[in-house]
Design an enzyme around this catalytic site. Structure first.
Site, PDB file in Angstrom:
ATOM      1  N   PHE A  45       0.866  -1.184   0.000  1.00 44.43           N
ATOM      2  CA  PHE A  45       0.000   0.000   0.000  1.00 44.43           C
ATOM      3  C   PHE A  45       0.897   1.227   0.000  1.00 44.43           C
ATOM      4  O   PHE A  45       1.699   1.408   0.935  1.00 44.43           O
ATOM      5  CB  PHE A  45      -0.854  -0.059   1.266  1.00 44.43           C
ATOM      6  CG  PHE A  45      -1.740   1.133   1.546  1.00 44.43           C
ATOM      7  CD1 PHE A  45      -3.013   1.205   0.988  1.00 44.43           C
ATOM      8  CD2 PHE A  45      -1.339   2.142   2.409  1.00 44.43           C
ATOM      9  CE1 PHE A  45      -3.860   2.265   1.281  1.00 44.43           C
ATOM     10  CE2 PHE A  45      -2.175   3.207   2.707  1.00 44.43           C
ATOM     11  CZ  PHE A  45      -3.440   3.273   2.136  1.00 44.43           C
ATOM     12  N   THR A  84       5.496  -1.426   3.861  1.00 39.76           N
ATOM     13  CA  THR A  84       5.603  -2.824   4.292  1.00 39.76           C
ATOM     14  C   THR A  84       5.350  -3.743   3.100  1.00 39.76           C
ATOM     15  O   THR A  84       4.398  -3.537   2.342  1.00 39.76           O
ATOM     16  CB  THR A  84       4.582  -3.109   5.413  1.00 39.76           C
ATOM     17  OG1 THR A  84       4.888  -2.266   6.509  1.00 39.76           O
ATOM     18  CG2 THR A  84       4.645  -4.569   5.862  1.00 39.76           C
ATOM     19  N   CYS A 124      -8.964   2.898   4.254  1.00 40.10           N
ATOM     20  CA  CYS A 124      -8.087   1.727   4.392  1.00 40.10           C
ATOM     21  C   CYS A 124      -7.353   1.781   5.730  1.00 40.10           C
ATOM     22  O   CYS A 124      -7.216   0.778   6.438  1.00 40.10           O
ATOM     23  CB  CYS A 124      -7.053   1.679   3.278  1.00 40.10           C
ATOM     24  SG  CYS A 124      -7.750   1.605   1.633  1.00 40.10           S
ATOM     25  N   GLU A 127       0.334   4.017  10.821  1.00 42.23           N
ATOM     26  CA  GLU A 127      -1.139   4.015  10.739  1.00 42.23           C
ATOM     27  C   GLU A 127      -1.739   5.142  11.560  1.00 42.23           C
ATOM     28  O   GLU A 127      -2.738   4.975  12.246  1.00 42.23           O
ATOM     29  CB  GLU A 127      -1.733   2.671  11.200  1.00 42.23           C
ATOM     30  CG  GLU A 127      -1.104   1.457  10.597  1.00 42.23           C
ATOM     31  CD  GLU A 127      -1.291   1.368   9.095  1.00 42.23           C
ATOM     32  OE1 GLU A 127      -2.168   2.082   8.580  1.00 42.23           O
ATOM     33  OE2 GLU A 127      -0.549   0.626   8.453  1.00 42.23           O
TER      34      GLU A 127
END
Lengths: 401, 280
Positions: free
Chosen positions: A139, A175, A255, A380
Site C-alpha cells: 500500500f 511494508t 483503508c 497508521e
C-alpha cells in the site's frame, strides 16, 4: 442483585474472563491462530528478527489458514466478523508485530481497497490470489516528505488522451514493498483534469516497467518485516488500473481505519506476550532466596500489567462489537489505537525491567516487542494525529494545521 | 455403484472392484477437559470432573486428519462422540477441519459409563451415522487412557480390528495398514469395513481454516439421547458399568535421576540404561 459468594480464584492468563465474551466461532478462530503462531512463528521469529527478514512462504501459510482478507466477503475470503479479525491480529502480534503487519497490510491496506473500490475485473484478478497468499500486496500512501499530512503527497497520476495513466513519485516506509506482486498506490491527479487534482488509487502490478522497490535497511524495529521504498518513474498503466469507485482522501483514509482497527487489537497481543513472559520469569527467577514474584514491587508491576493488558483487550472487544454492528466511528478507532499502543509500550518496558538483563536479549520476546511497538506507535496514524482526531471530535475544533 | 449390505442394526457399503471411488469414514472423537487447565477428580465418583469447557482430544485430531486424507474430495467424514451436557465445541473444531457431520450422544444416564458401555453406545451411534467403509479412533484418549474402546467397538459391531495404525492405504475392498510395534511396524491387510485405531503423531493435523470455521456453524450435529439409540438407562452409566473404581491414589513423586560420573566407562552405563528402556 446477586448475593452469591464471590469466587476467590482467577485465571492469571485471563483475569477478567474475557473468553466469556466470545462466541464459539470466535474462540475457535482465536485458538487456531494462537496454535499457528506457537507452531509456525514463535520458534523462528527471533531468528527472523535477528536476520532482518520475513520469509515469503509464510504468505501461503497465512493464506491456507484464511488470515488474508479474512473479514472480507467473497473472492476466496473467509468472511468472518470484524471481532474475529481483531482477535486474529491480537494472536499474530503476540507472536510479532511483523507477522501482524504482514496480515494487516495484505488484508486491510491492499485487499480492502480493491474489494471496496475496485472494478469487478480488478477484484477477480487479484483478490483470490491475495487471499490464498500466492500474490502479495502493498500500500503506497506515505512519502519521504508526506507522512501525517498525506494530502500533501507529490506522487502524480497524469492521464493520457487515450485514457491510460502515467505515475511518477516516491513512496516511503512501505511494508512488503519489495516482495509485493501488486501495489495499491495513491497519487494526485492533474488539477486541470477531470478529477480536479483529487487523489486517486491505482492497482499497479510490480513488474510494470518503471516500478522499483528498494529495501530499507538498518531498522532496529519491526525487523521481522520487509520495509521498502516504492519508486515510480514514468509507470505507464492502462485506463482500467484506477480504482473506479473512490475519489479523494476518503479512499486511503478508509483503508487506514481498517488497519488501525486490527492494530488496536494487535497491540494487546504484544502486551500480553510481554506480561506473560514477565509473569513466568518472575515466578522462576530466584533472588534473596525466593522468586522475585514474591516481592511487592514486582507484584505491583505484574498487577498493573495484567490490568492494563486485559482492560485494553476489553476495549478492543467492545470496539469490535461496534464495528460488527456498524456503529463504530473513526475517533473511536483512534481512542483504541491511542490507548492500546501506549499501554503496550508501558507494559513492554515494565516487563523488560522484570526480566533484568535477560530482558534485552532475543532469547525472550520482550525487547523484540518493545522495539517493534515504537513503530506501531507511529504508523497508521501517529499518536499525535490520533490525539488530534479525538480532540477534534471532542471540541469540534480541528487542530491539525 | 457400490452395493449396500445391511447387517444387524447398521448398514455398510462394500466395494469389491478397484479402489474405492467414494469413501465414508466414521471417526470416533472425544471431547475432554482442556489439558491446559488443571484437571480435578470428583472425590465421590472418583472420575474426572467434566463440567468446564471441553475441547477436541488432541489424540483424536490424528484420526480426523487421516480420515480427511483418505476420503480426499470423494467421500465424507462423519464424527461420532459421546459427551455430557450436549457439548459440541470440540466437534466444531473437527467439523472446521473438514468433517461433514457429527452424531453426538448426550444423556445424563451416561454418567459413570465404563469403556465397554462407551463402546456399545458409540457402536449404536455409528449405526446412526449412515453408510460407512471404515471406522477410525485414537489408540487411547488423553484423559481416560483405557485404550480399549476401539477394539470393543469392533467386537460389538462384529468387524475386524487393527490397532496402532501409522498409515492406511485403501486397496479395493480392503486396507493395508502399517501397524506400529515396539521393534518397527507390521504390514497388515484387512477387509473393509473395519475399525482401526490410529497412533498419535503419525500425521500432521491440519489447522481448521477460517472458511472451515465459518462453514462448521451450519454442518449438522445429530444430538441424540440413549432412548434414540434404543438403549435402556439401566444398561449404561453407573447402572450398567461392569467395573468400579475402588480407589484413587496420588501418583508417586518422581524420583531424582541418577548421576553418572564419567570414569571413562560411563557410556556403558548409558547404553545399558537405554537398552533396559528398550530405546535401543
Amino acid at each position: 442483585m446477586s448475593h452469591q459468594p464471590l469466587r476467590q480464584a482467577i485465571d492469571p492468563l485471563d483475569p477478567l474472563h474475557l473468553d466469556g465474551l466470545l462466541s464459539e466461532e470466535e474462540l475457535l478462530v482465536r485458538d487456531t491462530v494462537r496454535r499457528f503462531v506457537g507452531d509456525r512463528v514463535l520458534p523462528d521469529v527471533g531468528e527472523w528478527f535477528d536476520q532482518g527478514t520475513f520469509p515469503r512462504e509464510m504468505a501461503q501459510a497465512f493464506g491456507d489458514l484464511g488470515l488474508l482478507g479474512m473479514h472480507l466477503e467473497g473472492y476466496g475470503c473467509a468472511g468472518t466478523s470484524a471481532t474475529a479479525y481483531g482477535l486474529a491480529c491480537l494472536e499474530l502480534e503476540a507472536g510479532d508485530s511483523g507477522a501482524r503487519s504482514f496480515v494487516s497490510v495484505q488484508g486491510s491496506l491492499a485487499m480492502f481497497p480493491i474489494w471496496a473500490f475496485g472494478s469487478e475485473e480488478q477484484k477477480q484478478e487479484w483478490l483470490p490470489r491475495m487471499a490464498a497468499g500466492t500474490a502479495i500486496g502493498c500500500f503506497g500512501l506515505t512519502e519521504p516528505d508526506s507522512g501525517s499530512d498525506p494530502s500533501s503527497m507529490r506522487t502524480t497520476a497524469r492521464q493520457l488522451p487515450n485514457g491510460d495513466w502515467v505515475l511518477n513519485g516516491t513512496k516511503m516506509w512501505i511494508t512488503n514493498g519489495s516482495i509485493a506482486d501488486v501495489a495499491v498506490v495513491w497519487a494526485v491527479t492533474d488539477p486541470e483534469g477531470p478529477d480536479n487534482g483529487a487523489v486517486r488509487g491505482f492497482v499497479v502490478p510490480t513488474d510494470t516497467p518503471g516500478f522499483s522497490a528498494p529495501v530499507i535497511h538498518k531498522k532496529v524495529s519491526l525487523r521481522a518485516s520487509i520495509t521498502s521504498e516504492l519508486v515510480l518513474q514514468e509507470v505507464h498503466l492502462p485506463a482500467g488500473a484506477v480504482l473506479p469507485n473512490v475519489t479523494g482522501m476518503r479512499g486511503p483514509l478508509s483503508c487506514l481505519n481498517e488497519a488501525r482497527f486490527g492494530i488496536l487489537f494487535g497491540a494487546c497481543g504484544a502486551a500480553r506476550a510481554c506480561y506473560e513472559s514477565a509473569l513466568s520469569y518472575s515466578l522462576e527467577r530466584v533472588q534473596f532466596g525466593k522468586p522475585i514474584a514474591s516481592f511487592q514491587l514486582t507484584q505491583k508491576k505484574l498487577t498493573e500489567m495484567a490490568i492494563a493488558v486485559h482492560t485494553g483487550t476489553l476495549l478492543s472487544m467492545h470496539l469490535g462489537r461496534m464495528k460488527d454492528a456498524g456503529t463504530l466511528a473513526t475517533p473511536q478507532v483512534s481512542i483504541g489505537k491511542l490507548n492500546n499502543v501506549a499501554m503496550a509500550l508501558r507494559v513492554a518496558r515494565e516487563a523488560r525491567a522484570i526480566l533484568g538483563a535477560n530482558g534485552i536479549t532475543l532469547e525472550y520476546p520482550v525487547v523484540r516487542h518493545m522495539v517493534n511497538l515504537e513503530s506501531v506507535y507511529t504508523y497508521e496514524g501517529t499518536n499525535e494525529i490520533h490525539t488530534l482526531i479525538v480532540g477534534n471530535a471532542l471540541t469540534g475544533i480541528p487542530a491539525f494545521g | 455403484m457400490p452395493s449396500t449390505v445391511v447387517a444387524g442394526s447398521f448398514c455398510y457399503r462394500r466395494v469389491t472392484v478397484g479402489k474405492l471411488s467414494y469413501m465414508n469414514v466414521v471417526v470416533c472423537v472425544k471431547q475432554i477437559p482442556d489439558p491446559a487447565d488443571p484437571g480435578a477428580l470428583d472425590p465421590t465418583t472418583k472420575t474426572l470432573k467434566r463440567d468446564g469447557k471441553l475441547i477436541l482430544d488432541e489424540s483424536d485430531s490424528y484420526g480426523v486428519e487421516m480420515a480427511l486424507q483418505l476420503v480426499g474430495d470423494s467421500g465424507e467424514v462423519t464424527l461420532v462422540s459421546m459427551a455430557p451436557n450436549g457439548e459440541v465445541s470440540g466437534l466444531r473444531t473437527a467439523l472446521a477441519m473438514g468433517a461433514a457431520k457429527a452424531v453426538l450422544v448426550s444423556d445424563d444416564a451416561l454418567k459413570g459409563s465404563d469403556s465397554l458401555t462407551t463402546a456399545k453406545v458409540l457402536a449404536k451411534a455409528i449405526g446412526r451415522a449412515g453408510d460407512y467403509d471404515l471406522v477410525l479412533a485414537a489408540t487411547e484418549s488423553s484423559d481416560g487412557y483405557t485404550g480399549t474402546v476401539p477394539e470393543q467397538i469392533a467386537e460389538v459391531l462384529g468387524l475386524p480390528s487393527v490397532t496402532f495404525a501409522k498409515s492406511i492405504t485403501v486397496d479395493g475392498s480392503s486396507i493395508k495398514v502399517d501397524r506400529q510395534t515396539e521393534a518397527g511396524y507390521d504390514e497388515v491387510t484387512c477387509p473393509l469395513p473395519a475399525v482401526v485405531s490410529v497412533t498419535a503423531g503419525v500425521v500432521e493435523p491440519r489447522y481448521p481454516s477460517f472458511k472451515g470455521i465459518m462453514a462448521a456453524k451450519s454442518k449438522p450435529v445429530d444430538q441424540v439421547g440413549i432412548a434414540d439409540l434404543g438403549l435402556d438407562a439401566g444398561a449404561v452409566g453407573w447402572a450398567g458399568a461392569g467395573q468400579e473404581i475402588v480407589e484413587v491414589v496420588a501418583a508417586e513423586a518422581r524420583e531424582a535421576g541418577e548421576v553418572i560420573e564419567d570414569d571413562g566407562e560411563a557410556y556403558n552405563r548409558i547404553v545399558t540404561f537405554l537398552s533396559d528402556l528398550k530405546v535401543i
